[in-house]
Design a protein around this motif. Structure first.
Motif, short mmCIF file in Angstrom:
data_model
loop_
_atom_site.label_atom_id
_atom_site.label_comp_id
_atom_site.label_asym_id
_atom_site.label_seq_id
_atom_site.Cartn_x
_atom_site.Cartn_y
_atom_site.Cartn_z
N ALA A 90 0.83 -1.21 0.00
CA ALA A 90 0.00 0.00 0.00
C ALA A 90 0.86 1.26 0.00
O ALA A 90 0.52 2.25 -0.66
CB ALA A 90 -0.92 -0.01 1.22
N ILE B 182 -1.08 6.61 4.31
CA ILE B 182 -2.38 6.72 3.63
C ILE B 182 -3.12 7.97 4.10
O ILE B 182 -3.67 8.72 3.29
CB ILE B 182 -3.22 5.46 3.88
N ALA C 147 -5.50 1.55 -1.28
CA ALA C 147 -5.08 0.76 -0.12
C ALA C 147 -5.91 -0.51 0.01
O ALA C 147 -5.39 -1.59 0.31
CB ALA C 147 -5.18 1.60 1.15
#
Length: 339
Positions: free
Chosen positions: A62, A194, A291
């Protein structure tokens, strides 16, 4: 003039995003179906060790995929991420080993110097990629293909293919292999990355201008956006995140290896971005969906291993999923044009 781009870019991305909602909506359903199916087929799947491995590997993917997605949203490509992962790993390990010899017992200095050197590699490769694409107007595909080859070669030259050891226990056992509240540290690093990219995409001018550049570069130029600076910025972020992944892998394994990353990490990062709704034409994509896509691909790979699917056949599944995602993207684009 810049305020026009700031306002219009999110609207455009949201409009195109709605045209892709069918594909994105399928992703959580596929993820749930895959998890439920594997839990019913193989009890090892929901074992604690396997779950932790999935979370750790999904986190690493990710992080790389977030940087890759940012470049693709801006209308580019970064094929060098896998090689940067490997180079950052060996440089981090080599620097730590050299600093340990010069300043034995100073763990803080050893770790700081190694991490700085590893991130510096990602920064350097990102700057080269961005400069060639933005300033010299060379295709991102060609530039990053070249830097991928050069970076991988440097990593092999440094190590001669031999793993590099000599890192402090506080870096390996205290960080790379440690768990916080039952989860690997890589999970928390990935969540932080993220969250940071989500903030950048939604709340900063940089994120809005990246959407504008990928959506319509001519309109962005007319609106006064600094195209070159923002394109360089996306490649720098991609390089830094790939280097961060290399550092995390080094801490986890306990050695720097030129075999980390490679073509597999590059392909998986592009696949995670595309399957997660990032349009290859630029201007569309959210990292939170990327993600989820990275988690899906990691679970799929883990499931294929548990089912004893030949490793030579596993890339076939990844390729088929990528082709399907790109085909859906093209079909949604054409349907929007017809409307």
């Amino acid at each position: 003039m810049s305020t026009v781009v700031t306002a219009s870019a999110p609207r455009r991305s949201m409009g195109l995003g709605r045209s892709l909602v069918g594909r994105i909506g399928f992703l959580p359903a596929l993820l749930v179906a895959l998890v439920a199916g594997m839990a019913a087929i193989d009890p090892q799947f929901y074992g604690l060790i396997n779950i932790l491995n999935i979370l750790r590997n999904a986190s690493l993917l990710a992080i790389v995929a977030c940087g890759q997605a940012l470049v693709i949203v801006a209308g580019g490509f970064d094929l060098s991420v896998g090689a940067v992962v490997a180079l950052a790993s060996v440089v981090t390990a080599k620097t730590m080993a050299a600093t340990t010899a010069a300043f034995p017992g100073n763990s803080a200095l050893i770790i700081a110097s190694g991490v700085a050197a590893g991130l510096g590699c990602g920064l350097a490769v990102g700057l080269v990629n961005g400069f060639c694409v933005a300033k010299l107007k060379v295709s991102g595909f060609v530039v990053t293909l070249g830097t991928m080859s050069a970076t991988a070669g440097v990593g092999l030259m440094i190590t001669s293919g031999i793993p590099v050891y000599g890192m402090p226990d506080s870096f390996v056992k205290g960080f790379g292999r440690a768990q916080l509240l039952g989860l690997p540290t890589a999970v928390y690093v990935a969540l932080a990355v993220i969250a940071a990219i989500i903030f950048v995409q939604r709340r900063t001018l940089f994120g809005r201008y990246v959407y504008a550049i990928g959506g319509n570069v001519d309109a962005a130029v007319v609106s006064g956006v600094s195209i070159q600076r923002h394109i360089v910025g996306t490649y720098v972020v991609s390089g830094l995140l790939a280097a961060l992944t290399g550092i995390l892998l080094t801490a986890q394994v306990g050695s720097g290896q030129a075999s980390f990353g490679g073509d597999r990490m590059m392909l998986q990062s592009i696949a995670a971005a595309v399957i997660g709704g990032v349009s290859l034409r630029g201007g569309v994509g959210r990292v939170e969906i990327v993600a989820v896509s990275a988690l899906f691909l990691t679970i799929l790979g883990n499931a294929l291993n548990l089912l004893h699917v030949d490793s030579r056949l596993q890339p076939v599944f990844l390729g088929m999923i990528m082709v399907a995602a790109v085909a859906l993207d093209e079909l949604s684009r054409r349907s929007k044009i017809r409307v």
